[in-house]
Design a protein around this motif. Structure first.
Motif, PDB file in Angstrom:
ATOM      1  N   THR A   1       0.758  -1.186   0.132  1.00 14.89           N
ATOM      2  CA  THR A   1       0.150   0.099   0.032  1.00 14.89           C
ATOM      3  C   THR A   1       0.704   1.354   0.081  1.00 14.89           C
ATOM      4  N   PRO A   2       1.846   1.421   0.601  1.00 15.62           N
ATOM      5  CA  PRO A   2       2.610   2.537   0.728  1.00 15.62           C
ATOM      6  C   PRO A   2       3.216   2.848  -0.516  1.00 15.62           C
ATOM      7  N   VAL A   3       3.639   1.949  -1.288  1.00 13.68           N
ATOM      8  CA  VAL A   3       4.341   2.032  -2.675  1.00 13.68           C
ATOM      9  C   VAL A   3       3.010   2.440  -3.644  1.00 13.68           C
ATOM     10  N   ASN A   4       2.023   1.818  -3.463  1.00 16.57           N
ATOM     11  CA  ASN A   4       1.056   2.119  -4.681  1.00 16.57           C
ATOM     12  C   ASN A   4       0.450   3.620  -4.196  1.00 16.57           C
ATOM     13  N   ALA A   5       0.317   3.928  -2.867  1.00 15.10           N
ATOM     14  CA  ALA A   5      -0.295   5.142  -2.606  1.00 15.10           C
ATOM     15  C   ALA A   5       0.472   6.331  -3.227  1.00 15.10           C
ATOM     16  N   VAL A   6       1.895   6.072  -3.254  1.00 22.09           N
ATOM     17  CA  VAL A   6       2.634   7.129  -3.745  1.00 22.09           C
ATOM     18  C   VAL A   6       2.650   7.215  -5.236  1.00 22.09           C
ATOM     19  N   THR A   7       2.721   5.928  -5.929  1.00 24.21           N
ATOM     20  CA  THR A   7       2.789   5.781  -7.513  1.00 24.21           C
ATOM     21  C   THR A   7       1.501   6.298  -8.011  1.00 24.21           C
ATOM     22  N   ASN A   8       0.199   6.264  -7.343  1.00 26.65           N
ATOM     23  CA  ASN A   8      -0.785   6.796  -7.787  1.00 26.65           C
ATOM     24  C   ASN A   8      -0.915   8.139  -7.992  1.00 26.65           C
ATOM     25  N   ARG A   9      -0.253   8.915  -7.060  1.00 21.03           N
ATOM     26  CA  ARG A   9      -0.170  10.362  -7.180  1.00 21.03           C
ATOM     27  C   ARG A   9       0.697  10.952  -8.148  1.00 21.03           C
ATOM     28  N   LEU A  10       1.669  10.191  -8.581  1.00 23.76           N
ATOM     29  CA  LEU A  10       2.684  10.439  -9.563  1.00 23.76           C
ATOM     30  C   LEU A  10       2.374  10.485 -10.789  1.00 23.76           C
ATOM     31  N   LYS A  11       1.790  11.530 -11.430  1.00 19.14           N
ATOM     32  CA  LYS A  11       1.276  11.703 -12.768  1.00 19.14           C
ATOM     33  C   LYS A  11       1.964  13.035 -13.704  1.00 19.14           C
ATOM     34  N   VAL A  12       2.670  12.419 -14.750  1.00 19.13           N
ATOM     35  CA  VAL A  12       3.427  13.446 -15.665  1.00 19.13           C
ATOM     36  C   VAL A  12       2.065  14.432 -16.221  1.00 19.13           C
ATOM     37  N   ALA A  13       2.154  15.530 -16.093  1.00 15.81           N
ATOM     38  CA  ALA A  13       1.008  16.505 -16.717  1.00 15.81           C
ATOM     39  C   ALA A  13       1.401  16.663 -18.130  1.00 15.81           C
ATOM     40  N   SER A  14       2.880  17.029 -18.298  1.00 14.36           N
ATOM     41  CA  SER A  14       3.228  17.448 -19.377  1.00 14.36           C
ATOM     42  C   SER A  14       4.824  17.618 -19.689  1.00 14.36           C
ATOM     43  N   ILE A  15       5.333  17.413 -20.767  1.00 14.23           N
ATOM     44  CA  ILE A  15       6.919  17.693 -20.786  1.00 14.23           C
ATOM     45  C   ILE A  15       6.952  18.637 -22.081  1.00 14.23           C
TER      46      ILE A  15
ATOM     47  N   PHE B   1       2.275  13.143   4.054  1.00 19.85           N
ATOM     48  CA  PHE B   1       2.114  12.119   2.619  1.00 19.85           C
ATOM     49  C   PHE B   1       2.205  13.043   1.573  1.00 19.85           C
ATOM     50  N   ILE B   2       1.724  14.157   1.263  1.00 23.01           N
ATOM     51  CA  ILE B   2       1.752  15.114   0.330  1.00 23.01           C
ATOM     52  C   ILE B   2       3.336  15.706   0.107  1.00 23.01           C
ATOM     53  N   SER B   3       3.925  15.924   1.256  1.00 22.41           N
ATOM     54  CA  SER B   3       5.204  16.393   1.401  1.00 22.41           C
ATOM     55  C   SER B   3       6.218  15.087   0.586  1.00 22.41           C
ATOM     56  N   LYS B   4       5.846  14.049   0.936  1.00 23.29           N
ATOM     57  CA  LYS B   4       6.928  12.850   0.410  1.00 23.29           C
ATOM     58  C   LYS B   4       6.525  13.157  -1.116  1.00 23.29           C
ATOM     59  N   ILE B   5       5.213  12.961  -1.499  1.00 22.06           N
ATOM     60  CA  ILE B   5       4.857  12.730  -3.133  1.00 22.06           C
ATOM     61  C   ILE B   5       5.542  14.107  -3.741  1.00 22.06           C
ATOM     62  N   GLU B   6       5.494  15.288  -3.047  1.00 21.43           N
ATOM     63  CA  GLU B   6       6.096  16.459  -3.885  1.00 21.43           C
ATOM     64  C   GLU B   6       7.648  16.327  -3.856  1.00 21.43           C
ATOM     65  N   ASN B   7       8.073  15.516  -3.030  1.00 20.67           N
ATOM     66  CA  ASN B   7       9.770  15.370  -2.798  1.00 20.67           C
ATOM     67  C   ASN B   7       9.964  14.424  -3.843  1.00 20.67           C
ATOM     68  N   ARG B   8       9.162  13.308  -4.245  1.00 15.94           N
ATOM     69  CA  ARG B   8       9.358  12.624  -5.143  1.00 15.94           C
ATOM     70  C   ARG B   8       9.201  13.250  -6.650  1.00 15.94           C
TER      71      ARG B   8
END
Length: 528
Positions: free
Chosen positions: A83-97, A388-395
């Motif tokens: 769950t800790p892995v999937n929870a972070v991965t599900n929030r990591l979405k590239v909007a654009s490059i 949790f949000i801070s961790k995602i923003e760090n990633r």
């Protein structure tokens, strides 16, 4: 990047030494050092994979209990560790490059489509969370004339690839080792700036000794093609990691709680049969305990078992028959009873304790492990989500920098000398509750610029600019008011559903109707 004329890299020195004076360089030195580093790191990655996949066996201090459960092949794993892995991965979405240059944008789009990065990147991010490290290979593909026509990007596992960093400057890649199995052979590549060395073993060799390895030419007709030079000046390997120099699995803190949960669940399932069919006992008088000399003919009840009769598999060993008119005759027994099965809460309560501990240690909201854990307000959720949000923003910051580096390398290979690109992410958090939109409304009313207020709500700059284009303050205020009212209504309808006043289907119909009405009103205003 430092100018190589001012600060020559260790890698470049290594290449020049290899090419100009091979006699002074052991060609297998880097290879064996890389293999050693890869082998040392492998057990940690294997452990991370086992916990993510739920393949960690339970540990019992009692040998007899371990054998008993193994004999019954009990396997009722509750795998919370992923769950800790999937929870972070599900929030990591590239909007654009994107790039301000139109031609560069077209190349970025081509790279994205050629490599199916909409599928490749989510898997890359998940693997980086699972192992703590993941590698993206970026390899130029040339045509017959030597011109680079496309670039291949693909994930490589840290179980087979490892970047080794310069001890003097930990941000510089000293070398990269890649080792894999190819049928009865082991293959390896050593990548340093400007050079790739290819190695292979003989059939069924272990590869532990330097003598096991020999050059592996890319062209069988060219014995020297095992060493391939390039003009890139850097290694085409890009390291996604949760920490530096090497990452830590997102679920590393879940190892202990998960091991406890696995043991509790296995033991609990081992007692379930006893809850449905309790273990029984019969107490006998001391004088009648030994029945070995009893004569079966002394008993009128034909169902009374003979002393030498063994247990059957069809459940007909008992002489006691349940039914109207039947009489139970217990000969020689002083008392009967049954053992109480273990209380399920003895297992379930510690399981939930370990789930809560896992959430705390891994900085993952508890509701992501148990959606029914609480019915708190949106404000409480925001407070709980902060780490949790801070961790995602760090990633996003770390992965974004590596992704920028990889695309810069790819664009240079395609002929763009100094590409300027921007990596944008879908916000880790955006306002979606009544309290959130009321806060946005209050900020704007207090004088906070509307663009700033919306960006603080978690929306990207380009989204905000698109929304605000041609919109005056009055219209913006109206939209915020509508969103706040809609979110407030949704929250109240949800509370009504919880109380049983309204059904979930009715809530969905009401909300769908309200949204349709708002869209129709907005379209009418735009047309007018």
């Amino acid at each position: 990047m430092l100018d190589s004329t001012v600060y020559p890299s260790i890698q470049r020195q290594r290449v020049e030494a290899a090419l100009e004076d091979e006699a002074n360089v052991d060609p297998r030195a880097d290879l064996m050092y890389g293999i050693h580093e890869l082998s040392e790191a492998r057990p940690g990655y294997d452990q991370a994979e086992a916990y993510y996949d739920g393949n960690v066996p339970e540990v019992f201090t009692s040998v007899r209990l371990r054998r008993a459960l193994a004999a019954h092949r009990i396997d009722f794993d509750l795998n919370f560790a992923k769950t800790p892995v999937n929870a972070v991965t599900n929030r990591l979405k590239v909007a654009s490059i994107t790039s301000p240059d139109k031609a560069t944008n077209q190349l970025i789009s081509k790279i994205w489509q050629d490599n199916q990065l909409n599928l490749e990147l989510p898997d890359l991010f998940r693997r980086a969370g699972e192992y703590g490290d993941a590698y993206l290979m970026v390899l130029p593909v040339e045509d017959e004339t030597g011109r680079v026509v496309r670039v291949e990007m693909f994930y490589n596992s840290p179980q087979t690839v490892r970047v080794i960093y310069d001890e003097e400057n930990p941000r510089r890649k000293r070398m990269t080792i890649k080792r894999w199995c190819d049928g009865p052979y082991l293959r390896a590549e050593v990548l340093i700036d400007g050079l790739t060395e290819r190695w292979t073993t003989g059939k069924n060799a272990r590869g532990d000794d330097a003598g096991d390895w020999m050059p592996w030419p890319a062209d069988p007709e060219d014995p020297e093609s095992w060493r391939i030079e390039n003009e890139w000046g850097e290694q085409p390997v890009f390291h996604f990691r949760t920490d530096r120099p090497y990452g830590v699995p997102e679920h590393y803190g879940a190892y202990g709680p998960q091991a406890a949960i696995t043991k509790l669940q296995a033991t609990h399932m081992g007692t379930v049969d006893y809850q449905g069919a309790p273990q029984r006992y019969a107490l006998t008088e001391t004088a009648t305990t030994d029945t070995s000399d009893l004569d079966p003919s002394d008993f009128d009840d034909d169902d009374w078992p003979t002393p030498d009769a063994g247990p059957s598999d069809i459940g007909d060993d008992s002489s006691l028959k349940a039914g109207p008119g039947e009489m139970w005759l217990l000969r020689g027994y002083k008392a009967v009873g049954q053992f109480e099965a273990a209380n399920p809460q003895v297992f379930l309560d510690p399981i939930m304790f370990n789930v809560r501990a896992m959430a705390q240690i891994c900085e993952t909201p508890l509701r992501m492990f148990d959606p029914q854990s609480s019915q708190r307000s949106g404000v409480s959720y925001q407070e709980e989500d902060s780490p949790f949000i801070s961790k995602i923003e760090n990633r996003q910051t770390s992965y974004g920098a590596t992704l920028h580096e990889a695309f810069t390398f790819a664009l240079r290979r395609l002929g763009v000398e100094d590409p300027v690109i921007t990596v944008d992410w879908v916000p880790a958090r955006s306002v979606s509750t009544a309290e959130g939109w009321q806060t946005v409304k209050a900020k704007i009313e207090a004088g906070v610029p509307r663009r700033q207020a919306l960006m603080e709500a978690g929306y990207r700059a380009e989204q905000v600019d698109a929304w605000l284009a041609g919109t005056d303050d009055a219209e913006l205020q109206r939209r915020v008011d509508v969103l706040a009212s809609l979110a407030d209504s949704a929250q109240k309808l949800g509370a009504a559903k919880t109380l049983g006043v309204i059904t979930e289907e009715q809530v969905a119909q009401l909300m769908a109707g309200a949204i349709d009405d708002l869209e129709a009103l907005a379209n009418a205003q735009e047309e007018g």
